[in-house]
Design a protein around this motif. Sequence first.
Motif, mmCIF file in Angstrom:
data_model
loop_
_atom_site.group_PDB
_atom_site.id
_atom_site.type_symbol
_atom_site.label_atom_id
_atom_site.label_comp_id
_atom_site.label_asym_id
_atom_site.label_seq_id
_atom_site.Cartn_x
_atom_site.Cartn_y
_atom_site.Cartn_z
ATOM 1 N N ALA A 80 0.888 -1.246 0.109
ATOM 2 C CA ALA A 80 0.041 0.079 0.148
ATOM 3 C C ALA A 80 0.922 1.183 0.033
ATOM 4 O O ALA A 80 0.441 2.146 -0.611
ATOM 5 C CB ALA A 80 -1.074 0.007 1.201
ATOM 6 N N ILE A 81 1.994 1.264 0.783
ATOM 7 C CA ILE A 81 2.804 2.384 1.000
ATOM 8 C C ILE A 81 3.416 2.675 -0.655
ATOM 9 O O ILE A 81 3.651 3.807 -1.009
ATOM 10 C CB ILE A 81 3.915 2.230 1.895
ATOM 11 C CG1 ILE A 81 3.043 2.236 3.253
ATOM 12 C CG2 ILE A 81 5.076 3.286 1.828
ATOM 13 C CD1 ILE A 81 3.963 1.980 4.492
ATOM 14 N N GLU A 82 4.028 1.340 -1.203
ATOM 15 C CA GLU A 82 4.482 1.544 -2.548
ATOM 16 C C GLU A 82 3.574 2.020 -3.202
ATOM 17 O O GLU A 82 3.998 2.798 -4.561
ATOM 18 C CB GLU A 82 5.208 0.220 -2.836
ATOM 19 C CG GLU A 82 5.767 0.239 -3.918
ATOM 20 C CD GLU A 82 7.062 1.219 -4.135
ATOM 21 O OE1 GLU A 82 7.501 1.350 -5.600
ATOM 22 O OE2 GLU A 82 7.521 1.438 -3.342
ATOM 23 N N ALA A 83 2.385 1.730 -3.463
ATOM 24 C CA ALA A 83 1.331 2.214 -4.353
ATOM 25 C C ALA A 83 1.046 3.604 -4.172
ATOM 26 O O ALA A 83 1.247 4.255 -5.557
ATOM 27 C CB ALA A 83 -0.114 1.325 -4.028
ATOM 28 N N GLU A 84 1.172 4.166 -2.907
ATOM 29 C CA GLU A 84 1.002 5.510 -3.001
ATOM 30 C C GLU A 84 2.143 6.136 -3.383
ATOM 31 O O GLU A 84 1.918 7.304 -4.092
ATOM 32 C CB GLU A 84 0.700 6.012 -1.566
ATOM 33 C CG GLU A 84 0.327 7.377 -1.381
ATOM 34 C CD GLU A 84 -0.031 7.737 0.159
ATOM 35 O OE1 GLU A 84 -0.438 8.905 0.313
ATOM 36 O OE2 GLU A 84 0.534 7.193 1.099
ATOM 37 N N ARG A 85 3.416 5.816 -3.158
ATOM 38 C CA ARG A 85 4.696 6.367 -3.421
ATOM 39 C C ARG A 85 4.609 6.368 -4.930
ATOM 40 O O ARG A 85 5.263 7.376 -5.532
ATOM 41 C CB ARG A 85 5.730 5.757 -3.070
ATOM 42 C CG ARG A 85 7.017 6.229 -3.422
ATOM 43 C CD ARG A 85 8.232 5.352 -3.035
ATOM 44 N NE ARG A 85 8.382 4.445 -4.229
ATOM 45 C CZ ARG A 85 8.570 4.690 -5.438
ATOM 46 N NH1 ARG A 85 9.122 5.481 -5.629
ATOM 47 N NH2 ARG A 85 8.574 3.513 -6.255
ATOM 48 N N TYR A 112 -5.796 5.407 -5.635
ATOM 49 C CA TYR A 112 -6.481 4.525 -4.216
ATOM 50 C C TYR A 112 -5.872 3.270 -4.414
ATOM 51 O O TYR A 112 -5.251 2.708 -5.559
ATOM 52 C CB TYR A 112 -8.100 4.596 -4.488
ATOM 53 C CG TYR A 112 -8.647 3.559 -5.552
ATOM 54 C CD1 TYR A 112 -8.734 2.288 -5.354
ATOM 55 C CD2 TYR A 112 -8.608 4.004 -7.057
ATOM 56 C CE1 TYR A 112 -9.319 1.652 -6.441
ATOM 57 C CE2 TYR A 112 -9.279 3.203 -8.063
ATOM 58 C CZ TYR A 112 -9.603 1.848 -7.714
ATOM 59 O OH TYR A 112 -9.896 1.117 -8.655
ATOM 60 N N VAL A 113 -5.866 2.248 -3.423
ATOM 61 C CA VAL A 113 -5.650 1.052 -3.211
ATOM 62 C C VAL A 113 -6.944 0.074 -3.082
ATOM 63 O O VAL A 113 -7.858 0.722 -2.436
ATOM 64 C CB VAL A 113 -4.683 0.517 -2.249
ATOM 65 C CG1 VAL A 113 -3.341 1.381 -2.441
ATOM 66 C CG2 VAL A 113 -5.194 1.061 -0.861
ATOM 67 N N ASN A 122 -4.248 3.541 8.231
ATOM 68 C CA ASN A 122 -3.231 4.416 9.002
ATOM 69 C C ASN A 122 -1.800 4.763 8.301
ATOM 70 O O ASN A 122 -1.258 5.656 8.604
ATOM 71 C CB ASN A 122 -3.016 4.118 10.656
ATOM 72 C CG ASN A 122 -4.276 4.106 11.222
ATOM 73 O OD1 ASN A 122 -5.197 4.824 11.000
ATOM 74 N ND2 ASN A 122 -4.616 2.990 12.031
ATOM 75 N N ALA A 123 -1.434 3.904 7.472
ATOM 76 C CA ALA A 123 -0.295 4.073 6.707
ATOM 77 C C ALA A 123 -0.163 4.871 5.419
ATOM 78 O O ALA A 123 0.982 5.197 5.060
ATOM 79 C CB ALA A 123 0.277 2.419 6.383
ATOM 80 N N ILE A 124 -1.346 5.142 5.000
ATOM 81 C CA ILE A 124 -1.438 6.011 3.552
ATOM 82 C C ILE A 124 -2.389 6.959 3.522
ATOM 83 O O ILE A 124 -3.272 6.921 4.657
ATOM 84 C CB ILE A 124 -1.572 4.951 2.498
ATOM 85 C CG1 ILE A 124 -3.111 4.212 2.600
ATOM 86 C CG2 ILE A 124 -0.593 3.885 2.219
ATOM 87 C CD1 ILE A 124 -3.383 3.283 1.210
ATOM 88 N N ASN A 125 -2.398 7.756 2.671
ATOM 89 C CA ASN A 125 -3.147 9.189 2.638
ATOM 90 C C ASN A 125 -3.963 9.166 1.557
ATOM 91 O O ASN A 125 -4.706 10.204 1.004
ATOM 92 C CB ASN A 125 -2.277 10.309 2.693
ATOM 93 C CG ASN A 125 -1.580 10.465 3.838
ATOM 94 O OD1 ASN A 125 -2.101 10.609 5.142
ATOM 95 N ND2 ASN A 125 -0.206 10.565 3.732
ATOM 96 N N ILE A 126 -4.301 7.955 0.844
ATOM 97 C CA ILE A 126 -5.322 7.693 -0.316
ATOM 98 C C ILE A 126 -6.316 6.727 0.149
ATOM 99 O O ILE A 126 -6.104 5.766 0.968
ATOM 100 C CB ILE A 126 -4.297 7.136 -1.677
ATOM 101 C CG1 ILE A 126 -3.608 6.006 -1.432
ATOM 102 C CG2 ILE A 126 -3.721 8.236 -2.135
ATOM 103 C CD1 ILE A 126 -2.914 5.614 -2.417
ATOM 104 N N PRO A 127 -7.593 6.866 -0.582
ATOM 105 C CA PRO A 127 -8.436 5.873 -0.227
ATOM 106 C C PRO A 127 -8.159 4.542 -0.268
ATOM 107 O O PRO A 127 -7.478 3.910 -1.151
ATOM 108 C CB PRO A 127 -9.681 6.299 -1.372
ATOM 109 C CG PRO A 127 -9.196 7.779 -1.630
ATOM 110 C CD PRO A 127 -7.925 7.722 -1.506
ATOM 111 N N VAL A 128 -8.873 3.758 0.600
ATOM 112 C CA VAL A 128 -8.654 2.214 0.570
ATOM 113 C C VAL A 128 -9.927 1.725 0.203
ATOM 114 O O VAL A 128 -11.238 1.824 0.845
ATOM 115 C CB VAL A 128 -8.435 1.836 1.958
ATOM 116 C CG1 VAL A 128 -8.379 0.242 2.281
ATOM 117 C CG2 VAL A 128 -6.987 2.355 2.347
ATOM 118 N N VAL A 129 -10.154 0.798 -0.864
ATOM 119 C CA VAL A 129 -11.389 0.039 -1.296
ATOM 120 C C VAL A 129 -11.040 -1.500 -0.709
ATOM 121 O O VAL A 129 -10.007 -2.211 -1.086
ATOM 122 C CB VAL A 129 -11.551 0.095 -2.757
ATOM 123 C CG1 VAL A 129 -12.589 -0.597 -3.281
ATOM 124 C CG2 VAL A 129 -11.641 1.458 -3.131
#
Length: 217
Positions: A119-124, A129-130, A158-165
């Motif tokens: 998830a962190i790598e996805a945002e980076r 969104y993930v 809590n680890a990322i700032n993009i939406p979680v689906v």
Amino acid sequence: MTGKKDLLAVLDFYLVTDSGLSKKGTLSDVQEAVAAGCRIVQYREKNKSTKEMVAEASQIKSICGADAIFLVNDRIDVALAVDADGVHIGQEDMPIDIARAILGADKIIGLTVHNISEAIEAERSGADYVGLSPIFDTATKSDAGTGIGTERIKDVKNAINIPVVAIGGINKQNCRSVIENGADSLVAISAVVCSDDVKRETQELIAVIKSASGRIC
């Protein structure tokens, strides 16, 4: 409906199509779900030719119109052909940076993740969104793996700032816990497309999601 600015505003129930499970067909499922208030649709099709997919995706885009964001699973070529709002890709699909270069900055890109590090790598990497999967055990996707449980949603959120689906084995009986544990949206494929009344199932899921999240119905 287009643009990333609309993404958070529409995230409650997220429809993913599945022609193999659908009782009434993909187009009917999308029509009923959008009529019920679904505001984000992902076209996932594994069994048709590219020509057939482009034709069907074009029809789905028309159904979504200004009412729902329209994404295509995996197939960036199909998304480009019909000018979809974006794509959803998996860990083994095209890297996000390449997908972004092809699609452009304004398109939505979602990425399937299974844990915090992904998830962190996805945002980076620039995902908008993930899709966290699988929350519960599911038979819808044969390679989905064992359900990670709702507590992991909090950790990822809590680890990322993009939406979680959230996706995987979700239905009306367990969807409240999914939202209460931090998911911005959820996918319930079998619970919806296998039903005799997609519109009713979608409406009921949206009502539970809004109630669980404290959103105004």
